[in-house]
Design a protein around this motif. Sequence first.
Motif, PDB file in Angstrom:
ATOM      1  N   SER A 183       0.826  -1.205   0.000  1.00 42.25           N
ATOM      2  CA  SER A 183       0.000   0.000   0.000  1.00 42.25           C
ATOM      3  C   SER A 183       0.866   1.263   0.000  1.00 42.25           C
ATOM      4  O   SER A 183       0.583   2.226  -0.723  1.00 42.25           O
ATOM      5  N   LEU A 184       1.944   1.259   0.779  1.00 43.30           N
ATOM      6  CA  LEU A 184       2.846   2.414   0.814  1.00 43.30           C
ATOM      7  C   LEU A 184       3.528   2.635  -0.529  1.00 43.30           C
ATOM      8  O   LEU A 184       3.649   3.768  -1.009  1.00 43.30           O
ATOM      9  N   VAL A 185       3.958   1.535  -1.176  1.00 43.06           N
ATOM     10  CA  VAL A 185       4.630   1.651  -2.474  1.00 43.06           C
ATOM     11  C   VAL A 185       3.666   2.194  -3.521  1.00 43.06           C
ATOM     12  O   VAL A 185       4.022   3.059  -4.338  1.00 43.06           O
ATOM     13  N   ARG A 186       2.404   1.712  -3.523  1.00 47.15           N
ATOM     14  CA  ARG A 186       1.420   2.202  -4.499  1.00 47.15           C
ATOM     15  C   ARG A 186       1.179   3.702  -4.320  1.00 47.15           C
ATOM     16  O   ARG A 186       1.087   4.457  -5.301  1.00 47.15           O
ATOM     17  N   ALA A 187       1.047   4.133  -3.084  1.00 45.40           N
ATOM     18  CA  ALA A 187       0.807   5.561  -2.841  1.00 45.40           C
ATOM     19  C   ALA A 187       1.981   6.402  -3.328  1.00 45.40           C
ATOM     20  O   ALA A 187       1.792   7.455  -3.959  1.00 45.40           O
ATOM     21  N   MET A 188       3.208   5.963  -3.060  1.00 39.93           N
ATOM     22  CA  MET A 188       4.375   6.737  -3.497  1.00 39.93           C
ATOM     23  C   MET A 188       4.512   6.739  -5.009  1.00 39.93           C
ATOM     24  O   MET A 188       4.941   7.743  -5.605  1.00 39.93           O
ATOM     25  N   ARG A 189       4.158   5.637  -5.662  1.00 42.44           N
ATOM     26  CA  ARG A 189       4.224   5.617  -7.126  1.00 42.44           C
ATOM     27  C   ARG A 189       3.200   6.566  -7.731  1.00 42.44           C
ATOM     28  O   ARG A 189       3.451   7.181  -8.779  1.00 42.44           O
ATOM     29  N   GLN A 190       2.018   6.683  -7.105  1.00 40.33           N
ATOM     30  CA  GLN A 190       1.035   7.660  -7.579  1.00 40.33           C
ATOM     31  C   GLN A 190       1.593   9.075  -7.489  1.00 40.33           C
ATOM     32  O   GLN A 190       1.376   9.897  -8.389  1.00 40.33           O
ATOM     33  N   ILE A 191       2.326   9.349  -6.431  1.00 39.37           N
ATOM     34  CA  ILE A 191       2.930  10.685  -6.294  1.00 39.37           C
ATOM     35  C   ILE A 191       4.011  10.895  -7.349  1.00 39.37           C
ATOM     36  O   ILE A 191       4.112  11.965  -7.969  1.00 39.37           O
ATOM     37  N   ALA A 192       4.837   9.864  -7.580  1.00 36.19           N
ATOM     38  CA  ALA A 192       5.919   9.996  -8.553  1.00 36.19           C
ATOM     39  C   ALA A 192       5.380  10.204  -9.956  1.00 36.19           C
ATOM     40  O   ALA A 192       6.014  10.886 -10.784  1.00 36.19           O
ATOM     41  N   GLU A 193       4.199   9.618 -10.256  1.00 40.09           N
ATOM     42  CA  GLU A 193       3.610   9.795 -11.588  1.00 40.09           C
ATOM     43  C   GLU A 193       3.154  11.219 -11.844  1.00 40.09           C
ATOM     44  O   GLU A 193       2.927  11.599 -13.000  1.00 40.09           O
ATOM     45  N   GLN A 194       3.021  12.034 -10.790  1.00 40.18           N
ATOM     46  CA  GLN A 194       2.606  13.420 -10.960  1.00 40.18           C
ATOM     47  C   GLN A 194       3.740  14.315 -11.447  1.00 40.18           C
ATOM     48  O   GLN A 194       3.544  15.511 -11.659  1.00 40.18           O
ATOM     49  N   GLY A 195       4.942  13.746 -11.595  1.00 39.86           N
ATOM     50  CA  GLY A 195       6.077  14.535 -12.089  1.00 39.86           C
ATOM     51  C   GLY A 195       6.578  15.490 -11.028  1.00 39.86           C
ATOM     52  O   GLY A 195       6.812  15.126  -9.878  1.00 39.86           O
ATOM     53  N   ASP A 196       6.723  16.760 -11.411  1.00 40.98           N
ATOM     54  CA  ASP A 196       7.232  17.777 -10.490  1.00 40.98           C
ATOM     55  C   ASP A 196       6.113  18.573  -9.836  1.00 40.98           C
ATOM     56  O   ASP A 196       6.307  19.740  -9.452  1.00 40.98           O
ATOM     57  N   LYS A 197       4.958  17.963  -9.690  1.00 43.44           N
ATOM     58  CA  LYS A 197       3.831  18.674  -9.075  1.00 43.44           C
ATOM     59  C   LYS A 197       4.120  18.983  -7.610  1.00 43.44           C
ATOM     60  O   LYS A 197       3.771  20.061  -7.116  1.00 43.44           O
ATOM     61  N   TYR A 198       4.762  18.054  -6.902  1.00 39.81           N
ATOM     62  CA  TYR A 198       5.002  18.219  -5.470  1.00 39.81           C
ATOM     63  C   TYR A 198       6.465  18.586  -5.230  1.00 39.81           C
ATOM     64  O   TYR A 198       7.375  18.072  -5.885  1.00 39.81           O
ATOM     65  N   ASP A 199       6.651  19.480  -4.273  1.00 39.50           N
ATOM     66  CA  ASP A 199       7.996  19.937  -3.928  1.00 39.50           C
ATOM     67  C   ASP A 199       8.637  19.062  -2.863  1.00 39.50           C
ATOM     68  O   ASP A 199       9.866  18.977  -2.785  1.00 39.50           O
ATOM     69  N   VAL A 200       7.852  18.409  -2.024  1.00 35.49           N
ATOM     70  CA  VAL A 200       8.393  17.578  -0.955  1.00 35.49           C
ATOM     71  C   VAL A 200       7.341  16.549  -0.565  1.00 35.49           C
ATOM     72  O   VAL A 200       6.130  16.767  -0.768  1.00 35.49           O
ATOM     73  N   MET A 201       7.783  15.408  -0.032  1.00 34.70           N
ATOM     74  CA  MET A 201       6.860  14.360   0.400  1.00 34.70           C
ATOM     75  C   MET A 201       7.171  13.990   1.846  1.00 34.70           C
ATOM     76  O   MET A 201       8.337  13.915   2.248  1.00 34.70           O
ATOM     77  N   ILE A 202       6.116  13.732   2.624  1.00 35.01           N
ATOM     78  CA  ILE A 202       6.242  13.286   4.010  1.00 35.01           C
ATOM     79  C   ILE A 202       5.627  11.903   4.111  1.00 35.01           C
ATOM     80  O   ILE A 202       4.503  11.676   3.648  1.00 35.01           O
ATOM     81  N   ILE A 203       6.385  10.961   4.696  1.00 39.18           N
ATOM     82  CA  ILE A 203       5.863   9.626   4.951  1.00 39.18           C
ATOM     83  C   ILE A 203       6.031   9.342   6.436  1.00 39.18           C
ATOM     84  O   ILE A 203       7.063   9.640   7.026  1.00 39.18           O
ATOM     85  N   GLY A 204       4.969   8.799   7.073  1.00 43.29           N
ATOM     86  CA  GLY A 204       5.098   8.573   8.505  1.00 43.29           C
ATOM     87  C   GLY A 204       3.895   7.866   9.119  1.00 43.29           C
ATOM     88  O   GLY A 204       2.888   7.594   8.460  1.00 43.29           O
ATOM     89  N   ARG A 205       4.041   7.589  10.381  1.00 46.50           N
ATOM     90  CA  ARG A 205       2.992   6.998  11.217  1.00 46.50           C
ATOM     91  C   ARG A 205       3.399   7.211  12.672  1.00 46.50           C
ATOM     92  O   ARG A 205       4.519   7.656  12.981  1.00 46.50           O
ATOM     93  N   GLY A 206       2.537   6.849  13.583  1.00 41.80           N
ATOM     94  CA  GLY A 206       2.820   6.991  15.007  1.00 41.80           C
ATOM     95  C   GLY A 206       3.742   5.901  15.504  1.00 41.80           C
ATOM     96  O   GLY A 206       4.237   5.061  14.745  1.00 41.80           O
ATOM     97  N   GLY A 207       3.976   5.890  16.814  1.00 44.35           N
ATOM     98  CA  GLY A 207       4.882   4.922  17.402  1.00 44.35           C
ATOM     99  C   GLY A 207       4.286   3.532  17.467  1.00 44.35           C
ATOM    100  O   GLY A 207       3.096   3.311  17.170  1.00 44.35           O
ATOM    101  N   GLY A 208       5.121   2.568  17.850  1.00 42.95           N
ATOM    102  CA  GLY A 208       4.672   1.187  17.957  1.00 42.95           C
ATOM    103  C   GLY A 208       5.861   0.274  18.161  1.00 42.95           C
ATOM    104  O   GLY A 208       7.017   0.700  18.256  1.00 42.95           O
ATOM    105  N   SER A 209       5.564  -1.017  18.222  1.00 44.47           N
ATOM    106  CA  SER A 209       6.619  -2.003  18.396  1.00 44.47           C
ATOM    107  C   SER A 209       7.338  -2.232  17.076  1.00 44.47           C
ATOM    108  O   SER A 209       6.971  -1.680  16.031  1.00 44.47           O
ATOM    109  N   LEU A 210       8.380  -3.087  17.139  1.00 51.42           N
ATOM    110  CA  LEU A 210       9.131  -3.383  15.925  1.00 51.42           C
ATOM    111  C   LEU A 210       8.248  -4.044  14.881  1.00 51.42           C
ATOM    112  O   LEU A 210       8.354  -3.750  13.682  1.00 51.42           O
ATOM    113  N   GLU A 211       7.337  -4.941  15.324  1.00 57.80           N
ATOM    114  CA  GLU A 211       6.435  -5.565  14.357  1.00 57.80           C
ATOM    115  C   GLU A 211       5.498  -4.542  13.736  1.00 57.80           C
ATOM    116  O   GLU A 211       5.194  -4.601  12.537  1.00 57.80           O
ATOM    117  N   ASP A 212       5.038  -3.570  14.534  1.00 57.41           N
ATOM    118  CA  ASP A 212       4.125  -2.556  13.997  1.00 57.41           C
ATOM    119  C   ASP A 212       4.819  -1.672  12.965  1.00 57.41           C
ATOM    120  O   ASP A 212       4.194  -1.258  11.968  1.00 57.41           O
TER     121      ASP A 212
END
Length: 452
Positions: A183-212
């Motif tokens: 799911s993360l890879v698909r979302a980033m590929r959608q952003i990359a297909e937009q070319g130079d539309k975006y100046d910066v990208m943020i990827i993240g989530r909250g805390g959790g264990s190593l498995e999370d």
Amino acid sequence: MAENKYLTVTDLNYYITQKFKNDPYLHKVFLQGELSNFRYRRNSHQYFSLKDGKSKINVVMFRSYFDKVKFKPEEGMKVYVTGYVSVYGPQGSYQFYAENMEPAGLGALYEQLKQLQAKLAKEGLFNQDHKRKLPRFPDRIAVVTSASGAVIHDIMVTANRRFPHAEIDLYPAQVQGDTAADSLVRAMRQIAEQGDKYDVMIIGRGGGSLEDLWPFNEEEVVRQIYAMPMPVISSVGHETDTTLCDLVADARAATPTAAAEYATPNLVDELAGIQQLRSRLFSSMQAIIREKRDRLNRVKNSVIMREPTRLYDQQIETVDRLKDRLHNSMQNKVDHSKQSYLLLKQRLFGASPDKQMQQMQQQERFLAKRLADNMQHYLKDKRNSFSKTVQQLDDYSPLKTLERGFVYTTDANGKTVSSVKQVKKQESLNLHFKDGQVEATVTKIGEENNAN
């Protein structure tokens, strides 16, 4: 003498300690067990036990190693421990010296994480040379995170507060579970297909264990972040959590709020900075104008401006001096040319054909006279020599001898006969006198020896 066979306790403990140190199987030991007698000591070494269903061993973990532990150990927790076995000499007890500790059940994940990190680091994905600079004034920001989490809320609130001009677009993705990486890879590929539309990208989530947080350690997710055409800010987990996404991203933020602060400038600070720059520009312009005005006043009040003729007085004097130098130089050149002309004229006169003819005629007359004189002297010398030679020939002439009554004899062949051995009886001989010849025949030969 009997006392020498008894060891001291210290010697025995030292001997056992050396045995432990020299055993290669005890230099690197991997243990698993349950924490026992664990009491956390702040800023100090940790002393506890490790046990299973039948046995227990004392464990020491020095502070330098315990500070690297990524989790909070608790009583009864099952852990994996790596270290070595040695003897504590003062008490004569052996114990385990721990160098690394991981929670049981996560050891495989940690090992997998380390192997993948080493592989990607060898390929250069984490090199600082590949890190891109974040734009200072972004127009559009893409965010990859969960649509229902607090991450997107914190990012939007912070970004709108700091820089309302920026447009934030959410690309929702799963951030936990087995399908989260895809799911993360698909979302980033959608952003990359937009070319130079975006100046910066943020990827993240909250805390959790190593498995999370494991989806953010997947190889395909890390490689996709590395391939993004714009700078990437990673905000995964808490400040103590570190994922491979944090290592490959161009910037790493401890919290979503910090990620938004990295991505956007503070409008209030920027406006204050602009005002400050405007003030500095105004002050600089005023200072430049004052300096130019002072220079203008100094020029206006200078002697040159009040008496312009002084401006070219020195030049006139210089021109006069140059004219004198030119006149003297020309005069010297003319005088030198005249002297050269006279010298050449004398040389030409000396090289005139008439002059040479006269000299040659004089030389011819001189040589002719010398030749005549030399010939006269030569002939005179030769005449004298001839006279002497004639006199000598006359003195040595046989005729002189004949005039004194001597005769010389020749045979029939005209050969002079000087010995009786040259003639024979009845041989005809010619006798030469001063006034003629007489033919004679030999009738008798008498040989004389020593005039006898």
